[in-house]
Design an enzyme around this catalytic site. Sequence first.
Site, PDB file in Angstrom:
ATOM      1  N   GLY A 141      22.717  50.577  15.728  1.00 59.04           N
ATOM      2  CA  GLY A 141      21.334  50.504  15.262  1.00 59.04           C
ATOM      3  C   GLY A 141      20.491  51.562  15.951  1.00 59.04           C
ATOM      4  CD  GLU A 142      19.721  52.040  20.507  1.00 53.61           C
ATOM      5  OE1 GLU A 142      19.710  53.279  20.701  1.00 53.61           O
ATOM      6  OE2 GLU A 142      20.156  51.234  21.328  1.00 53.61           O
ATOM      7  N   GLY A 143      18.515  53.550  14.877  1.00 53.91           N
ATOM      8  CA  GLY A 143      18.325  54.790  14.132  1.00 53.91           C
ATOM      9  C   GLY A 143      19.285  55.883  14.546  1.00 53.91           C
TER      10      GLY A 143
END
Length: 334
Positions: free
Chosen positions: A300-302
């Site tokens: 995640g987190e981009g």
Amino acid sequence: MIAEELQILIDNKTKPLGSLGLLEDLALQIGQVFETTHPQLLNPHLVVFAADHGIALEGVSAFPQEVTRQMVLNFLNGGAAINVFCRQHDIHLQVVDAGVNYDFEAGLPLGDGKIAKGTASFLNGPAMTAAQTELCLLKGEAVVAEIAAKGCNVIGFGEMGIGNTSSAAVLMSQLCELPITDCIGRGTGLNDEQLLRKQIILEQAIVNYTGTNNVFELMAHFGGFELVEMTGAMLAAGKRNMLVLVDGFIATAAYLCAYRIDQTIKSKAVFCHESEEKGHGLLLTHLNAKPLLGLHLRLGEGTGCALAYPLLKSAVNFLNEMASFESAAITNKS
């Protein structure tokens, strides 16, 4: 038409037709989004929305809820994977508190999108109210409006929120009409026993739901503040003809909600990677989306957006800088 002009330019570069594969599709898409045969990627941004989930307290995650606020502080201190990759590729990172169960001290470089200190558990009732859902969409739109005013035309979205794969899985199940077992993954690293518990809890939550299949009602009942703010942000970016970079499973679930609200977002969306989370590949297939990367990510987190960004630059650069058969005086095939 701009699409025809772009295709002619791409096909007449000094290469066999189609030999740059998905980069050619990407160059065509970027040129169409920006409505030019000479596109430029300007002031790239990545926004990480963070929030807590009441469903996490039911035991659906391998990590405790306080990890959400700890990771937000890690982002702000520059120590997370997304910080590393954004620095590497000169992408501006903005972290937004959409609803972390914590009071952050004043003065931190933290965007204020806070709705409440986490959603309610959706096991026996809605995660949020209809008013909170609407506010999430507006907050996400406001974040993008501020960034667009800085001259940004390419924006990626990531998230942080313990328990958010549960929200994403149920939204996917309901909106795509798929069995929840096809949508559930190990999230933060559940073992077999924990995965079974997650499945049982989410199955019961779906049984307990008595609402409709309306996307706004589903977001309110099963969503997270960060997920719905991301949905609003994606919609706002699409309306501004910005390139929308979609990260992993949770971000794709947010995109799914955005797509159900406004299908024109599809032409603006770049699906950066297929994650290791079980439901993601199936969701991408359902959306007829071609991911750029397959790195077995599940962070995640981009992070997938930041890692894919150099491919966007390569697509733009070959379109703008690569010689044509005519300009290079090279014989094309007959």
